[in-house]
Design a protein around this motif. Structure first.
Motif, PDB file in Angstrom:
ATOM      1  N   GLN A  56      -0.352   6.405  -2.865  1.00 47.52           N
ATOM      2  CA  GLN A  56      -0.154   6.574  -1.426  1.00 47.52           C
ATOM      3  C   GLN A  56      -1.038   5.604  -0.644  1.00 47.52           C
ATOM      4  OE1 GLN A  56      -0.961  10.513  -0.013  1.00 47.52           O
ATOM      5  NE2 GLN A  56      -0.139  10.148   2.012  1.00 47.52           N
ATOM      6  N   ARG A  57      -2.289   5.444  -1.094  1.00 46.55           N
ATOM      7  CA  ARG A  57      -3.193   4.540  -0.385  1.00 46.55           C
ATOM      8  C   ARG A  57      -2.688   3.106  -0.458  1.00 46.55           C
ATOM      9  NH1 ARG A  57      -7.245   1.525  -2.396  1.00 46.55           N
ATOM     10  NH2 ARG A  57      -7.238   2.615  -4.383  1.00 46.55           N
ATOM     11  N   ARG A  58      -2.158   2.720  -1.630  1.00 46.50           N
ATOM     12  CA  ARG A  58      -1.749   1.331  -1.815  1.00 46.50           C
ATOM     13  C   ARG A  58      -0.389   1.025  -1.204  1.00 46.50           C
ATOM     14  NH1 ARG A  58      -3.892  -0.642  -7.746  1.00 46.50           N
ATOM     15  NH2 ARG A  58      -6.074  -0.221  -7.362  1.00 46.50           N
ATOM     16  N   GLU A  59       0.444   2.032  -1.040  1.00 47.13           N
ATOM     17  CA  GLU A  59       1.788   1.774  -0.556  1.00 47.13           C
ATOM     18  C   GLU A  59       1.952   2.051   0.929  1.00 47.13           C
ATOM     19  OE1 GLU A  59       4.556   3.841  -2.995  1.00 47.13           O
ATOM     20  OE2 GLU A  59       4.192   2.578  -4.758  1.00 47.13           O
ATOM     21  N   SER A  60       0.913   2.481   1.607  1.00 48.40           N
ATOM     22  CA  SER A  60       1.021   2.726   3.042  1.00 48.40           C
ATOM     23  C   SER A  60      -0.226   2.212   3.735  1.00 48.40           C
ATOM     24  CB  SER A  60       1.186   4.229   3.320  1.00 48.40           C
ATOM     25  OG  SER A  60       0.064   4.951   2.869  1.00 48.40           O
ATOM     26  N   GLY A  61      -0.015   1.450   4.794  1.00 52.62           N
ATOM     27  CA  GLY A  61      -1.124   0.978   5.590  1.00 52.62           C
ATOM     28  C   GLY A  61      -1.793  -0.258   5.026  1.00 52.62           C
ATOM     29  N   PRO A  62      -2.593  -0.940   5.844  1.00 51.57           N
ATOM     30  CA  PRO A  62      -3.287  -2.155   5.411  1.00 51.57           C
ATOM     31  C   PRO A  62      -4.397  -1.845   4.416  1.00 51.57           C
ATOM     32  CG  PRO A  62      -4.008  -1.513   7.600  1.00 51.57           C
ATOM     33  CD  PRO A  62      -2.873  -0.597   7.245  1.00 51.57           C
ATOM     34  N   LEU A  63      -4.708  -2.822   3.581  1.00 51.69           N
ATOM     35  CA  LEU A  63      -5.768  -2.693   2.601  1.00 51.69           C
ATOM     36  C   LEU A  63      -6.947  -3.591   2.979  1.00 51.69           C
ATOM     37  CD1 LEU A  63      -3.725  -2.744  -0.741  1.00 51.69           C
ATOM     38  CD2 LEU A  63      -4.324  -0.801   0.707  1.00 51.69           C
ATOM     39  N   ARG A  64      -8.117  -3.218   2.509  1.00 52.35           N
ATOM     40  CA  ARG A  64      -9.318  -3.999   2.770  1.00 52.35           C
ATOM     41  C   ARG A  64      -9.511  -5.022   1.651  1.00 52.35           C
ATOM     42  NH1 ARG A  64     -14.047  -0.930   2.491  1.00 52.35           N
ATOM     43  NH2 ARG A  64     -15.113  -2.420   3.860  1.00 52.35           N
ATOM     44  N   CYS A  65      -9.799  -6.261   2.037  1.00 48.70           N
ATOM     45  CA  CYS A  65      -9.904  -7.353   1.072  1.00 48.70           C
ATOM     46  C   CYS A  65     -11.246  -8.067   1.199  1.00 48.70           C
ATOM     47  CB  CYS A  65      -8.808  -8.398   1.306  1.00 48.70           C
ATOM     48  SG  CYS A  65      -7.132  -7.745   1.316  1.00 48.70           S
ATOM     49  N   THR A  66     -11.699  -8.597   0.085  1.00 47.05           N
ATOM     50  CA  THR A  66     -12.839  -9.506   0.093  1.00 47.05           C
ATOM     51  C   THR A  66     -12.466 -10.746  -0.695  1.00 47.05           C
ATOM     52  OG1 THR A  66     -15.230  -9.681  -0.275  1.00 47.05           O
ATOM     53  CG2 THR A  66     -13.960  -8.579  -1.977  1.00 47.05           C
TER      54      THR A  66
END
Length: 325
Positions: free
Chosen positions: A17-27
């Motif tokens: 659910q976290r990965r398939e909805s909403g933006p992700l934080r990247c470095t």
């Protein structure tokens, strides 16, 4: 590619659910020695992330004392979802080491002469395309290998392969790229063989006279040479190539067999296992993913199945493994 590399049901429901909805934080972990256009790349990466509605990436540079593993572990501890490795093979391998066993996904932004992982899995060289690939959320589990507590994604070796890597001129690589490895290889064709004992899993040890022993998670070497076409990065095993040419004619026959992709290559034996221990009668050069490591008499390699999340093309954009390996 095998089915395990195309499955999407190996993540937990909460992680899905976290990965398939909403933006992700990247470095982005960048090697300032290898990457001379950091400002331009940063503009491209941030523009692509903004277009996807994701926040700007956090950027951190590697150092001589920490080429990426520590920065990757810190990114995991800080809760970043995607870690971009921007540099050569050494930067990528160090980031793999820091991310192995975590839920964070590795995305590769190649910059260097080898780029072995990207070449083996047909990951794009263009940084904008690399970011778009990560944004599309294609994820695959892949195995990694471990030597002396260090992790690799592509290949580890002892003997000739490490010798040619060690003597390849940095200046020449910067001018002509991968052919510099061929120049280096020609210098070592007549070096003496190793006398080694090879133990695979619980099998009885074997004695061999060899110029090189390579343990591969995938099969492509520097310069696009496909040494182990049957190597698969998701089957929980590693391929072992024992190269045993004794003269120039043997080298020619071996090289021709590899280039022609023959099922049986002269002067080369291929085995497979989960735990491989190579013991030489004398200390030998060793390498992992194109980086020379401390010489030694023993190369002890174990596979860590499914230890790394990697950003790859979605299934409908993924080429057949036979074309990629």
């Amino acid at each position: 590619m095998r089915a395990a590399m195309t499955q999407h049901d190996t993540v937990s429901p909460g992680d899905r659910q976290r990965r398939e909805s909403g933006p992700l934080r990247c470095t982005v972990i960048v090697n300032p020695v290898r990457v001379t256009d950091i400002d331009e790349r940063r503009a491209v990466v941030d523009a692509e992330l903004a277009a996807a509605g994701w926040p700007a990436a956090h950027w951190v540079e590697t150092t001589e004392s920490d080429p990426g593993a520590g920065q990757a572990r810190q990114a995991v501890a800080d809760g970043y979802d995607v870690v971009f490795a921007c540099g050569g093979d050494g930067t990528v391998r160090s980031c793999v080491e820091g991310l192995a066993g975590s839920d964070a996904a590795l995305a590769v932004l190649p910059a260097g002469t080898g780029n072995l992982l990207a070449a083996n899995l047909s990951l794009p060289d263009d940084p904008a395309e690399g970011v778009r690939l990560a944004v599309e959320r294609g994820r695959r589990r892949m195995d990694v290998g471990e030597v002396d507590g260090q992790v690799f994604a592509v290949m580890a070796g002892m003997g000739f392969d490490a010798q040619l890597l060690d003597s390849a001129s940095t200046k020449l690589k910067s001018v002509i790229g991968s052919p510099a490895y061929v120049v280096s290889a020609l210098k070592h064709l007549r070096d003496r063989s190793m006398q080694v004992e090879i133990r695979i899993d619980d099998d009885a040890p074997m004695r061999r006279s060899a110029r090189s022993v390579l343990v591969g998670n995938v099969g492509r070497l520097q310069g696009g040479v496909r040494l182990l076409p049957d190597a698969e990065p998701d089957n929980g095993q590693l391929e072992v190539a024992i190269l045993a040419p004794r003269n120039l004619a043997h080298w020619v026959a071996l090289a021709w067999g590899v280039l022609r992709r023959r099922k049986r290559v002269p002067n080369m034996e291929v085995l497979r296992g989960r735990h491989i221990v190579v013991t030489s009668e004398r200390s030998e050069p060793r390498e992992m993913d194109g980086d020379v490591i401390e010489p030694g008499r023993v190369l002890d390699v174990r596979v860590r199945p499914g230890a790394l999340w990697l950003c790859v093309p979605q299934p409908d954009r993924t080429p057949d493994m036979a074309q990629r390996a």
